[in-house]
Design an enzyme around this catalytic site. Structure first.
Site, PDB file in Angstrom:
ATOM      1  N   GLU A 454      65.426  13.164  44.326  1.00  0.00           N
ATOM      2  CA  GLU A 454      65.901  13.590  45.789  1.00  0.00           C
ATOM      3  C   GLU A 454      65.261  14.689  46.064  1.00  0.00           C
ATOM      4  O   GLU A 454      65.859  15.756  46.501  1.00  0.00           O
ATOM      5  CB  GLU A 454      67.455  13.585  45.679  1.00  0.00           C
ATOM      6  CG  GLU A 454      67.951  12.511  45.457  1.00  0.00           C
ATOM      7  CD  GLU A 454      69.730  12.558  45.768  1.00  0.00           C
ATOM      8  OE1 GLU A 454      70.172  13.664  46.297  1.00  0.00           O
ATOM      9  OE2 GLU A 454      70.257  11.604  45.554  1.00  0.00           O
TER      10      GLU A 454
HETATM   11  C1  LIG Z   1      64.748   8.743  36.961  1.00  0.00           C
HETATM   12  C2  LIG Z   1      64.218   8.457  38.372  1.00  0.00           C
HETATM   13  C3  LIG Z   1      65.141   7.976  39.296  1.00  0.00           C
HETATM   14  C4  LIG Z   1      64.868   7.630  40.619  1.00  0.00           C
HETATM   15  N1  LIG Z   1      65.316   6.792  41.557  1.00  0.00           N
HETATM   16  C5  LIG Z   1      65.158   6.319  42.734  1.00  0.00           C
HETATM   17  C6  LIG Z   1      65.779   5.656  43.451  1.00  0.00           C
HETATM   18  O1  LIG Z   1      66.901   5.246  43.023  1.00  0.00           O
HETATM   19  N2  LIG Z   1      65.171   5.185  44.674  1.00  0.00           N
HETATM   20  C7  LIG Z   1      64.026   5.647  45.177  1.00  0.00           C
HETATM   21  O2  LIG Z   1      63.641   5.543  46.126  1.00  0.00           O
HETATM   22  N3  LIG Z   1      63.311   6.627  44.516  1.00  0.00           N
HETATM   23  C8  LIG Z   1      63.852   7.056  42.974  1.00  0.00           C
HETATM   24  N4  LIG Z   1      63.293   8.064  42.220  1.00  0.00           N
HETATM   25  C9  LIG Z   1      62.028   8.459  42.878  1.00  0.00           C
HETATM   26  C10 LIG Z   1      61.848   9.908  43.043  1.00  0.00           C
HETATM   27  O3  LIG Z   1      62.655  10.449  44.114  1.00  0.00           O
HETATM   28  C11 LIG Z   1      60.561  10.586  43.120  1.00  0.00           C
HETATM   29  O4  LIG Z   1      60.287  10.378  41.653  1.00  0.00           O
HETATM   30  C12 LIG Z   1      60.092  11.956  43.776  1.00  0.00           C
HETATM   31  O5  LIG Z   1      60.497  11.653  45.167  1.00  0.00           O
HETATM   32  C13 LIG Z   1      58.924  12.392  43.451  1.00  0.00           C
HETATM   33  O6  LIG Z   1      58.064  11.495  43.538  1.00  0.00           O
HETATM   34  P1  LIG Z   1      56.928  11.326  42.288  1.00  0.00           P
HETATM   35  O7  LIG Z   1      57.383  11.266  41.174  1.00  0.00           O
HETATM   36  O8  LIG Z   1      56.015  10.175  42.931  1.00  0.00           O
HETATM   37  O9  LIG Z   1      55.905  12.774  42.430  1.00  0.00           O
HETATM   38  P2  LIG Z   1      54.749  13.204  43.469  1.00  0.00           P
HETATM   39  O10 LIG Z   1      55.047  12.927  44.633  1.00  0.00           O
HETATM   40  O11 LIG Z   1      53.615  12.703  42.865  1.00  0.00           O
HETATM   41  O12 LIG Z   1      54.852  14.514  43.152  1.00  0.00           O
HETATM   42  C14 LIG Z   1      54.266  15.236  42.131  1.00  0.00           C
HETATM   43  C15 LIG Z   1      54.497  17.024  42.046  1.00  0.00           C
HETATM   44  O13 LIG Z   1      54.020  17.533  43.321  1.00  0.00           O
HETATM   45  C16 LIG Z   1      54.808  18.227  43.945  1.00  0.00           C
HETATM   46  N5  LIG Z   1      54.496  18.086  45.303  1.00  0.00           N
HETATM   47  C17 LIG Z   1      54.295  17.019  45.926  1.00  0.00           C
HETATM   48  N6  LIG Z   1      54.013  17.345  47.244  1.00  0.00           N
HETATM   49  C18 LIG Z   1      54.209  18.508  47.472  1.00  0.00           C
HETATM   50  C19 LIG Z   1      54.144  19.458  48.640  1.00  0.00           C
HETATM   51  N7  LIG Z   1      53.744  19.209  49.864  1.00  0.00           N
HETATM   52  N8  LIG Z   1      54.223  20.725  48.153  1.00  0.00           N
HETATM   53  C20 LIG Z   1      54.640  21.056  47.008  1.00  0.00           C
HETATM   54  N9  LIG Z   1      54.627  20.438  46.097  1.00  0.00           N
HETATM   55  C21 LIG Z   1      54.402  18.924  46.351  1.00  0.00           C
HETATM   56  C22 LIG Z   1      56.139  17.554  43.622  1.00  0.00           C
HETATM   57  O14 LIG Z   1      57.237  18.745  43.698  1.00  0.00           O
HETATM   58  C23 LIG Z   1      55.641  17.093  42.165  1.00  0.00           C
HETATM   59  O15 LIG Z   1      56.243  18.392  41.285  1.00  0.00           O
HETATM   60  C24 LIG Z   1      63.611   8.311  41.131  1.00  0.00           C
HETATM   61  C25 LIG Z   1      62.733   8.852  40.262  1.00  0.00           C
HETATM   62  C26 LIG Z   1      62.927   9.138  38.798  1.00  0.00           C
HETATM   63  C27 LIG Z   1      62.129   9.809  37.916  1.00  0.00           C
END
Ligand SMILES: Cc1cc2nc3c(=O)[nH]c(=O)nc-3n(C[C@H](O)[C@H](O)[C@H](O)COP(=O)(O)OP(=O)(O)OC[C@H]3O[C@@H](n4cnc5c(N)ncnc54)[C@H](O)[C@@H]3O)c2cc1C
Length: 757
Positions: A454
């Site tokens: 989130e």
């Molecule tokens: C256990 C789990 C349950 C989940 N459940 C759901 C679900 O039910 N439905 C759903 O749709 N999604 C779900 N998610 C997805 C979750 O919302 C995403 O993992 C999250 O949005 C981050 O995306 P990412 O993991 O691809 O990280 P990335 O987007 O690759 O980010 C990597 C890092 O870069 C940072 N970052 C990225 N962009 C910026 C920026 N502009 N400025 C500063 N920092 C930045 C992030 O903070 C993070 O630290 C789930 C994830 C997990 C791990």
């Protein structure tokens, strides 16, 4: 003299007569403003508009009305909500063996699923009209926290249907037919929902999802109907492996103009039964080895009828706004509840364990080295409970404060992570050995999940809190942006001119008051109370004023670049966040009747918050791109330097004393920690051992004195207690207390052992 008079007349003419002002002042500034405006994507524009501004607006504007904060009626559980907690939640938790679930079965047992369904755990937020519980935000948060103190896997399973997902989206935007069909089924647990937004190439940047829907005619139940051909590839989706209904976010296109002239309609949300032909529920993930269900889903050219769009065709392309609006409220409940749960669990168990675990002849909680970490656990938990209460109060007042909930999400999960690490360190080997007796290990494994979902925390801190806050909470910037977006430049200039005058007045007021409050170190500012906390209200008001001025200057100097200068904007976000957290602690203290027991906790919290605010300003001044501007700002706002200090060792000791006492405040900040009645229950053993130790303290003192003066010389503690009774040093009742305490201490410090492989 004449020249001065002439100058004054000119100024009056310029400022009083709008046409003159527009040519000489507003016009050029309007041109500059449009040039420096940050380029906002459609997604960001939607996010800007979502949610409401609440107490965060006061903190941002430099003059918080503390009486107003005190006046918010604190949310309270209804009788029905309390009964649900006392009965259903406790029954559920007594059924849960988290070690078995996580380490052995890797899933929730069928009996737990059945109980969750039967008792309406998936229907907490669904309207009673459709068979749901219709519980408040406070109840939702309290239930999730309590479950999380026992099992993160069960908490996440319960949390998802009650936060952003089909239930919430349908409740807000669904058509009557959709609500009548889906909500009762979701409420009874006949349907298990999941919501899929994230994909392999769209995580934080969720607005860039490549998943597509093309509007076309297709076959549905033997008839040609208007619908959507969908292709998607999603991952990380919680509950997907067991879901019967999939909420799906995708980008909708209408290349043939079947529903209008717009070809790219934008993000849209639909509800799709998972047994619909073509829907693939893919493989499972194992988030940190925990046992809640999480996995993938795909589909290739899957045809769905148009009325499966949540809200029907009129909501085609409105999905992003729907998601952001729901998120802006939901983000303040579930994940902060997990942070709070870590606090309640860690405070209750660490305080108890630190009393019963002895090393070098003393309870470990008496060592100063331990006290530094231990006090942070207790103090942070006080603030977590205060922030949980204040944030759910806002939500239950009908507010949807996007910035407040982003602050709650970021800081409450970070505080949970910090204090869990402290609790692990203090428990040491006891927390490392996984097994049924380890009540911290799974929480420690799982807390990074709360940090990630989130809105991953780095992004939330860097982009959202100040990035959105600067526009949403600022009294004038949103109106200025609206003026700049006016298609007619003359209308735009007229609107801008009206706001600009107020904005100039605001900035001048903040400059003058900021300088005055800096010069007087905030000592002359009024406070709403006349007790030891008055000084904190003064300092927070002063820091709120400093933020208002610094934010205005940053926006003026950096314009659109501020968005990219995340290290700068994150620091201003930290100032806003710590102002919010500090106000939550002051409000909670006030609402609890300002008891003296709480004073060390409040001192610790606010001193810590002010210190963090000072650090954030310092970092800002050191790194702002225009050094001379930061020097001027720093001199104006902090002429005597930035002097906030971390809490003292004395406060640490007072907090630890409370954590190791059986008192009202300990209960108030740990009431969400589940304590099992079963004689082998891990938290129950430590709690009973703690109480037994306290009951035996006087007897223990007599015994220790006799041991020190060598009246008692037995080998083991059991021998010494027996000798104490035989020599009349302790009486029969004291003997019983000591024997009970000794037996329970042995159980409390025990860890699990397993057969060798
Ligand atoms: C256990 C789990 C349950 C989940 N459940 C759901 C679900 O039910 N439905 C759903 O749709 N999604 C779900 N998610 C997805 C979750 O919302 C995403 O993992 C999250 O949005 C981050 O995306 P990412 O993991 O691809 O990280 P990335 O987007 O690759 O980010 C990597 C890092 O870069 C940072 N970052 C990225 N962009 C910026 C920026 N502009 N400025 C500063 N920092 C930045 C992030 O903070 C993070 O630290 C789930 C994830 C997990 C791990």
């Amino acid at each position: 003299m004449e020249i001065l008079l002439l100058l004054l007349v000119c100024l009056v003419i310029i400022f009083v007569f709008a046409p003159v002002r527009q040519v000489l002042i507003s016009g050029p500034i309007f041109g500059y403003f449009k040039k420096i405006l940050p380029p906002l994507s459609a997604t960001e524009q939607e996010a800007m508009k979502a949610g409401s501004v609440w107490w965060d607006g006061e903190l941002f504007a430099g003059k918080p009305d503390w009486q107003r904060l005190h006046g918010y009626t604190q949310a309270k559980l209804t009788e029905q909500e309390q009964r649900f907690l006392d009965n259903q939640v406790n029954t559920l938790l007594a059924m849960v063996d988290d070690y078995q679930i996580v380490q052995q079965d890797h899933k929730l047992p069928e009996a737990v699923w059945q109980y969750l369904r039967k008792e309406g755990f998936f229907a907490l937020i669904i309207d009673p009209e459709f068979g749901g519980k219709g519980f408040s935000a406070l109840a939702n948060s309290t239930i999730v926290s309590k479950i999380a103190s026992r099992s993160l896997s069960v908490a996440v399973t319960v949390m998802v249907p009650n936060s952003l997902g089909p239930g919430e989206l349908l409740s807000h935007y669904g058509t009557l037919e959709q609500k009548k069909y889906w909500l009762p089924r979701l409420a009874k647990g006949e349907e298990v929902p999941c919501f899929a937004l994230t994909g392999p190439n769209a995580g934080s940047d969720a607005g860039s999802i490549p998943d597509k829907g093309i509007i076309c005619y297709g076959d549905y139940q033997g008839e040609q109907v208007l619908g959507i051909s969908l292709t998607w590839d999603k991952r990380y989706i919680t509950l997907a492996p067991v879901a019967s209904v999939l909420g799906l976010a995708f980008k909708l296109y209408d290349p043939d103009g079947l529903i209008g002239e717009t070809k790219a309609l934008g993000i849209t949300c639909a509800l799709i039964p998972t047994d619909h032909p073509g829907v693939i529920i893919g493989q499972r993930h194992y988030p940190m080895g925990l046992a809640f269900q999480n996995g993938t889903t795909q589909g290739q050219n899957v045809f769905i009828p148009m009325d499966w769009i949540i809200g029907g065709q009129q909501y085609a392309g409105k999905g992003w706004r729907m998601l952001v609006e729901c998120l802006s409220a939901g983000r303040g409940i579930s994940l902060p509840a997990l942070g709070a749960a870590c606090g309640h669990l860690s405070t209750r168990m660490t305080g108890a364990y630190a009393l019963v675990r002895h090393q070098f002849g003393l309870p470990i909680g008496k060592f100063e080295g331990v006290q530094g970490n231990m006090a942070r656990i207790g103090a942070f938990t006080y603030q977590l409970e205060a922030a949980r209460t204040l944030t759910t109060t806002a939500l239950d007042m009908g507010q949807r404060p996007a910035i407040v909930t982003a602050i709650a999400k970021y800081h409450m999960t970070e505080m949970g992570r910090t204090l869990l690490s402290d609790a692990m360190d203090i428990h040491a080997g006891k927390a490392i050995q996984l097994g049924p007796q380890n009540y911290l290990g799974h929480a420690y494994l799982g807390i990074p999940i709360a940090i990630t979902v989130e809105g991953a925390n780095i992004l939330t801190r860097s982009l959202m809190i100040f990035g959105q806050g600067a526009t949403r909470c600022h009294p004038y910037v949103l109106s200025e942006l609206a003026a700049a977006a006016e298609p007619d430049p003359q209308v735009g200039l007229a609107k801008f001119d009206q706001v600009l005058i107020k904005h100039i007045g605001f900035a001048m007021g903040n400059s003058l008051m900021g300088a005055w409050q800096g010069l007087t170190a905030g000592k002359l500012i009024g406070a709403p109370v006349n007790n030891k906390m008055a000084t904190y209200y003064r300092q927070l008001t002063r820091m709120s004023r400093a933020l208002a001025l610094t934010a205005d200057v940053s926006m003026l100097v950096l314009g659109g670049d501020l968005k990219r200068k995340e290290m700068i904007s994150a620091r201003l976000g930290d100032v806003l966040s710590h102002l919010y957290l500090a106000s939550a602690s002051l409000k909670w203290f006030h609402d609890r009747g300002s008891p003296s027991s709480d004073i060390p906790f409040v001192h610790y919290n606010i001193q810590y918050n002010l210190y963090q605010i000072g650090q954030a300003f310092d970092g800002f001044f050191d790194n702002f791109s225009q050094p001379w501007i930061s020097r001027v700002l720093k001199t104006v706002l902090f002429p005597w330097g930035i002097n906030y200090r971390l809490p003292s060792d004395q406060l640490d000791q007072e907090i630890c004393q409370t954590m190791m006492s059986d008192c009202e405040l300990r209960d108030a900040i740990t009431h969400l920690c589940y304590i099992g009645d079963d004689e082998n229950d891990a938290t129950g053993i430590v709690e009973r051992s703690f109480k037994a130790r306290l009951a035996a303290l006087d007897a223990e003192r007599k015994l220790i004195k006799a041991i020190k003066d060598k009246t008692i010389v037995g080998e083991t503690m059991a021998d010494k207690i027996a000798q104490g009774l035989a020599l009349g040093i302790i009486n029969a009742h004291e003997f019983e207390l000591l024997v009970t305490s000794l037996a329970l201490t042995d159980k409390a410090v025990a860890v699990d052992v397993f057969d060798k492989l």
